[in-house]
Design an enzyme around this catalytic site. Sequence first.
Site, mmCIF file in Angstrom:
data_model
loop_
_atom_site.group_PDB
_atom_site.id
_atom_site.type_symbol
_atom_site.label_atom_id
_atom_site.label_comp_id
_atom_site.label_asym_id
_atom_site.label_seq_id
_atom_site.Cartn_x
_atom_site.Cartn_y
_atom_site.Cartn_z
ATOM 1 N N ASN A 251 0.869 -1.184 0.000
ATOM 2 C CA ASN A 251 0.000 0.000 0.000
ATOM 3 C C ASN A 251 0.905 1.233 0.000
ATOM 4 O O ASN A 251 1.478 1.582 1.022
ATOM 5 C CB ASN A 251 -0.892 -0.046 1.250
ATOM 6 C CG ASN A 251 -1.747 1.193 1.404
ATOM 7 O OD1 ASN A 251 -1.802 2.033 0.507
ATOM 8 N ND2 ASN A 251 -2.410 1.318 2.542
ATOM 9 N N LYS B 180 0.108 4.265 -0.297
ATOM 10 C CA LYS B 180 -0.561 5.445 0.276
ATOM 11 C C LYS B 180 -0.325 6.667 -0.626
ATOM 12 O O LYS B 180 -0.232 6.506 -1.836
ATOM 13 C CB LYS B 180 -0.088 5.665 1.716
ATOM 14 C CG LYS B 180 -0.210 4.363 2.529
ATOM 15 C CD LYS B 180 -0.042 4.532 3.989
ATOM 16 C CE LYS B 180 -0.199 3.179 4.671
ATOM 17 N NZ LYS B 180 -0.110 3.232 6.122
ATOM 18 N N HIS C 179 -9.493 0.706 4.992
ATOM 19 C CA HIS C 179 -8.214 0.957 5.654
ATOM 20 C C HIS C 179 -8.425 1.904 6.842
ATOM 21 O O HIS C 179 -9.261 2.806 6.783
ATOM 22 C CB HIS C 179 -7.219 1.559 4.660
ATOM 23 C CG HIS C 179 -5.830 1.600 5.216
ATOM 24 N ND1 HIS C 179 -5.410 2.586 6.064
ATOM 25 C CD2 HIS C 179 -4.790 0.742 5.081
ATOM 26 C CE1 HIS C 179 -4.157 2.337 6.424
ATOM 27 N NE2 HIS C 179 -3.757 1.233 5.838
ATOM 28 N N GLU D 255 -6.852 4.383 7.841
ATOM 29 C CA GLU D 255 -6.714 5.815 7.524
ATOM 30 C C GLU D 255 -7.973 6.347 6.849
ATOM 31 O O GLU D 255 -8.336 7.523 7.023
ATOM 32 C CB GLU D 255 -5.463 6.032 6.654
ATOM 33 C CG GLU D 255 -4.192 5.887 7.485
ATOM 34 C CD GLU D 255 -2.988 5.359 6.737
ATOM 35 O OE1 GLU D 255 -2.967 5.402 5.495
ATOM 36 O OE2 GLU D 255 -2.050 4.873 7.402
ATOM 37 N N GLU E 5 -5.254 -5.377 10.615
ATOM 38 C CA GLU E 5 -4.252 -4.330 10.806
ATOM 39 C C GLU E 5 -4.522 -3.581 12.104
ATOM 40 O O GLU E 5 -5.311 -2.624 12.123
ATOM 41 C CB GLU E 5 -4.295 -3.338 9.642
ATOM 42 C CG GLU E 5 -3.951 -3.943 8.303
ATOM 43 C CD GLU E 5 -3.399 -2.886 7.348
ATOM 44 O OE1 GLU E 5 -2.277 -3.053 6.884
ATOM 45 O OE2 GLU E 5 -4.088 -1.891 7.093
ATOM 46 N N GLY F 142 2.403 2.110 10.735
ATOM 47 C CA GLY F 142 3.300 3.250 10.588
ATOM 48 C C GLY F 142 4.013 3.653 11.867
ATOM 49 O O GLY F 142 4.623 4.715 11.932
ATOM 50 N N SER G 196 3.469 -2.276 10.291
ATOM 51 C CA SER G 196 4.927 -2.293 10.465
ATOM 52 C C SER G 196 5.566 -3.632 10.100
ATOM 53 O O SER G 196 6.490 -4.090 10.781
ATOM 54 C CB SER G 196 5.306 -1.867 11.888
ATOM 55 O OG SER G 196 4.896 -0.528 12.118
HETATM 56 P P1 PGA Z 1 2.876 0.159 7.629
HETATM 57 O O1 PGA Z 1 1.410 0.356 6.994
HETATM 58 O O2 PGA Z 1 3.448 -1.104 7.044
HETATM 59 O O3 PGA Z 1 3.643 1.389 7.227
HETATM 60 O O4 PGA Z 1 2.690 0.048 9.108
HETATM 61 C C1 PGA Z 1 0.562 -0.734 6.834
HETATM 62 C C2 PGA Z 1 -0.753 -0.303 6.226
HETATM 63 O O5 PGA Z 1 -1.189 0.831 6.481
HETATM 64 O O6 PGA Z 1 -1.377 -1.059 5.471
#
Ligand code: PGA
Length: 251
Positions: free
Chosen positions: A9, A11, A95, A97, A167, A173, A213
């Site tokens: 992803n 983003k 997601h 976010e 997740e 993140g 992460s």
């Molecule tokens: P990250 O993001 O690997 O940077 O923690 C994962 C995601 O948002 O799908």
Amino acid sequence: MRTRVVAGNWKMNKDLSGSRELAQAVARAADASPSVEVVISPVNIYLGAVADTIRGSKLKLSAQNMHWAESGAYTGEVGPTMLKEIGCSHVILGHSERREYFGEDDALISQKLRTALAHDLTPIFCFGETLAEREAGRTQSTVEKQIRGGLEGVSSDDLTRIIFAYEPVWAIGTGRTATPEQAQEVHQFIRALLSDMFGTDVSSKIRILYGGSVKADNAAELISQPDIDGALVGGASLKPADFEAIIQAAR
Ligand code: PGA
């Protein structure tokens, strides 16, 4: 045997040339690991350019979001047929976010899920608890609520076409990954929950990814857990060598 999935992803990252360059590198890695379903999810406006770049490779293309309607007066939005036409086979939905910054709730996500399924797009359906919910002992109830809400109106026939992505919000993140044991516990719970909800043993067919992460050095241990079928990767998917190592860990 469930085919493992490694999805990146991106983003809101990478410009046009950077997207092409990264896609090219990942396409090579995907072709070198044909046993793994490898997916990338660039920014919407670059999907067409990236589709051209990866044409002929095994790498799959995903959008990061989608509208629930086919077309219409929805300023700024993109519908399922448009995504398919440009070369997408997958779409990330729900997601954290999107939930946090754009107010997406379970009801909206379920509309989008049904639209994706109706248009033969593979949804990568995300959910997970916040740190406060985990610390209050509400991990399972939160995940259950999000799954039940998101799957509203989805038939058991369609269930296996969905890729689930657990997740935990506190791990996205942050550099703070769930331990393999923590992730496995939730994945096992999800598998049992889905079998229970649909009254049929779907446990051997459903694919559930872990996200939060995931890095080159922790991917193998996470993915080797019995109920973890791959990874949804944010930050590390922007670095070709790291993402390639994660793909290799899933072989
Ligand atoms: P990250 O993001 O690997 O940077 O923690 C994962 C995601 O948002 O799908």
